[in-house]
Scaffold this motif. Sequence first.
Motif: not given
Length: 220
Positions: A77-105
Amino acid sequence: HLGQFRGKDFLQNIVNEINEIDNVDAVMITGDMFDSYYNYSEETLTPLKQIKIPMYFVNGNHDIYIDDVGIKEKLRKMRVHVLENEVAICKGLQIIGLNYMRPNDSSTDMMHVAMGKETMTSVLPTLPIDRTLPTILLHHNPVGTELLAPYGIDLYLSGHTHAGQLFPLTLINASIFQYNKGLHQIQNAHIYVSAGLGTFGMPMRLGTHSEITIIELVRG
């Protein structure tokens, strides 16, 4: 870490400082927006509307403790891009946003967050990552750095550690986290671990500093 000791006025001061910085293209928030139900409201976050450049957020362990879904809804609602295991593009820059998680099992999580099945190892291969673009990874906990190379990740932005926050925890933290604070090179990539703006528990620091980090990217 908005909550018992920090609320709307604290966030307003942060927003004022950000808006005074010249030539900023985006704001990255790597989690732990709230750590208490005190001051937990949409009203507390309203200063964020004064930031006119793109803002990106990934959750932290304290967001999960409080109300992960609700915090994300309020930030949107504050116009923040919330990334939940998603990829976004900002001015030619690729932004990967991951949820809080472990590296592996096989890895553990000392924060005792109720973890799902997803891990960095399982999620990253499912994302539409363009390996030809300059790429930033956002993840709250500075773990999984060994996974960066196959995805062409150039910069990993993280937080979580508070750099220890208080002496002598600063010494203990440095032994727990491979990357406890600041900028580090990892093969062909870098990781920057912010000490954060707020604090956990009492509003005190000893031997560390709160920070707004300005990162200037240059073409290699």
